[in-house]
Motif scaffolding. Structure first.
Motif, PDB file in Angstrom:
ATOM      1  N   ARG A 299       0.822  -1.205   0.000  1.00 36.55           N
ATOM      2  CA  ARG A 299       0.000   0.000   0.000  1.00 36.55           C
ATOM      3  C   ARG A 299       0.857   1.256   0.000  1.00 36.55           C
ATOM      4  O   ARG A 299       0.349   2.363   0.117  1.00 36.55           O
ATOM      5  CB  ARG A 299      -0.926   0.006   1.215  1.00 36.55           C
ATOM      6  N   TRP A 300       2.187   1.082  -0.142  1.00 37.17           N
ATOM      7  CA  TRP A 300       3.070   2.231  -0.011  1.00 37.17           C
ATOM      8  C   TRP A 300       3.681   2.672  -1.339  1.00 37.17           C
ATOM      9  O   TRP A 300       4.088   3.812  -1.486  1.00 37.17           O
ATOM     10  CB  TRP A 300       4.195   1.922   0.979  1.00 37.17           C
ATOM     11  N   GLY A 301       3.782   1.751  -2.312  1.00 43.09           N
ATOM     12  CA  GLY A 301       4.372   2.112  -3.595  1.00 43.09           C
ATOM     13  C   GLY A 301       5.854   2.379  -3.525  1.00 43.09           C
ATOM     14  O   GLY A 301       6.390   3.219  -4.258  1.00 43.09           O
ATOM     15  N   VAL A 302       6.547   1.666  -2.628  1.00 45.78           N
ATOM     16  CA  VAL A 302       7.988   1.837  -2.433  1.00 45.78           C
ATOM     17  C   VAL A 302       8.655   0.475  -2.584  1.00 45.78           C
ATOM     18  O   VAL A 302       8.079  -0.552  -2.214  1.00 45.78           O
ATOM     19  CB  VAL A 302       8.290   2.414  -1.035  1.00 45.78           C
ATOM     20  N   ALA A 303       9.855   0.462  -3.148  1.00 47.71           N
ATOM     21  CA  ALA A 303      10.585  -0.789  -3.327  1.00 47.71           C
ATOM     22  C   ALA A 303      10.635  -1.579  -2.018  1.00 47.71           C
ATOM     23  O   ALA A 303      10.870  -1.014  -0.948  1.00 47.71           O
ATOM     24  CB  ALA A 303      11.997  -0.506  -3.828  1.00 47.71           C
ATOM     25  N   ARG A 304      10.433  -2.887  -2.108  1.00 47.32           N
ATOM     26  CA  ARG A 304      10.307  -3.711  -0.912  1.00 47.32           C
ATOM     27  C   ARG A 304      11.551  -3.674  -0.025  1.00 47.32           C
ATOM     28  O   ARG A 304      11.442  -3.627   1.212  1.00 47.32           O
ATOM     29  CB  ARG A 304       9.982  -5.157  -1.297  1.00 47.32           C
ATOM     30  N   ASN A 305      12.748  -3.711  -0.621  1.00 47.47           N
ATOM     31  CA  ASN A 305      13.943  -3.730   0.228  1.00 47.47           C
ATOM     32  C   ASN A 305      14.087  -2.424   1.006  1.00 47.47           C
ATOM     33  O   ASN A 305      14.516  -2.412   2.163  1.00 47.47           O
ATOM     34  CB  ASN A 305      15.203  -4.026  -0.595  1.00 47.47           C
TER      35      ASN A 305
END
Length: 300
Positions: free
Chosen positions: A273-279
């Motif tokens: 839900r954040w739209g940021v790369a997982r790492n």
């Protein structure tokens, strides 16, 4: 060390953290909480304003967030859903809170309606420049054919995809190469270039190194192209490639170990839900969890 106010015996219910689940009684007349067994504890005193957060070393960031969640439920959600706390025959309600993870918590009223709360505060624990890291070499080196049992496939370094029109894609160590070995024209060259970039972005996304939003960059480039009306965007070509590999893109699928889904024509990580790369997201949440675990008495 536990500090106690003079004349009050407080039974602390332990240090809050991930997995903590607590039930309180909320009185709509007094606007105060009490513990379910009637005894006072540090969080009840903190919520009711009898002590400050730094007056007890057992209180930490999870308690601060829990207080905010309950207040939001009472002050905001009760206005939206007027059925809450509106029974004329009662003035006390059970409120149960649970810390699911460092950024997700739930609040439940009388064992029924559950409100899920999310905090984006964890992004403050990383430098903004960390949100835009160089992806580096591909990490997936083990090829895996389509597995219908979990709708999964691996796209790995060394894989070659024959596009059947005199072109092919080859996954190198650092990028995807588009190679032509037949009849060529400008339109096909543009499509090959867009698909090569898009597949590289898809692999980085599936390895947690790029956000799914990066996949849309290829769509925007395609739309801005002189042949945008012919190319139709990069994502449709990627979805077609996945379907040719056997993947059912109409339901959840697993690419290089990452659960994916298609939302409004866009490829996304399931649950993101954040739209940021997982790492980057995981590192930020790890640091945030450490910060939340600190006693409020040590916060400055």
């Amino acid at each position: 060390m536990r500090r106690q106010r003079m004349g009050t015996v407080r039974c602390d219910m332990g240090i809050s953290g991930i997995g903590s689940r607590n039930t309180y009684i909320y009185n709509t007349t007094t606007g105060k909480l009490s513990s379910k067994d009637g005894q006072q504890d540090a969080f009840v005193d903190y919520f009711n304003g009898d002590i400050n957060g730094d007056e007890d070393d057992t209180l930490n960031g999870f308690d601060r967030a829990r207080k905010a969640d309950i207040n939001n439920l009472i002050e905001v959600w009760a206005q939206i859903d007027r059925s809450l706390f509106n029974d004329p025959e009662k003035e006390e309600y059970e409120i149960t809170t649970e810390s699911v993870d460092a950024v997700t918590s739930t609040v439940q009223v009388d064992g029924g309606k559950i409100f899920t709360c999310y905090s984006a505060g964890f992004f403050t624990c990383i430098d903004p420049s960390e949100l835009f890291q160089k992806a580096g070499p591909f990490q997936t080196c083990e090829h895996k054919d389509y597995d219908p049992s979990d709708n999964s496939v691996n796209i790995a370094v060394g894989d070659v995809f024959d596009l059947g029109n005199g072109y092919r894609l080859r996954v190198g160590r650092d990028q995807v190469y588009g190679e032509g070995h037949g009849y060529r024209n400008g339109e096909n060259d543009e499509k090959l270039q867009a698909l090569s970039w898009g597949l590289g972005a898809l692999i980085h996304f599936s390895e947690g190194r790029w956000s799914g939003v990066m996949l849309e960059f290829g769509d925007r480039v395609s739309a801005a192209s002189d042949r945008g009306d012919l190319m139709g965007g990069t994502t449709p070509m990627l979805l077609e490639l996945l379907r040719q590999l056997g993947v059912d893109t109409d339901r959840e699928f697993v690419l290089n170990g990452t659960k994916c889904e298609v939302q409004n024509g866009k490829i996304r990580e399931v649950g993101d839900r954040w739209g940021v790369a997982r790492n980057v997201r995981d590192e930020a949440i790890r640091k945030y969890e450490e910060e939340m675990s600190r006693p409020l008495s040590s916060w400055k």
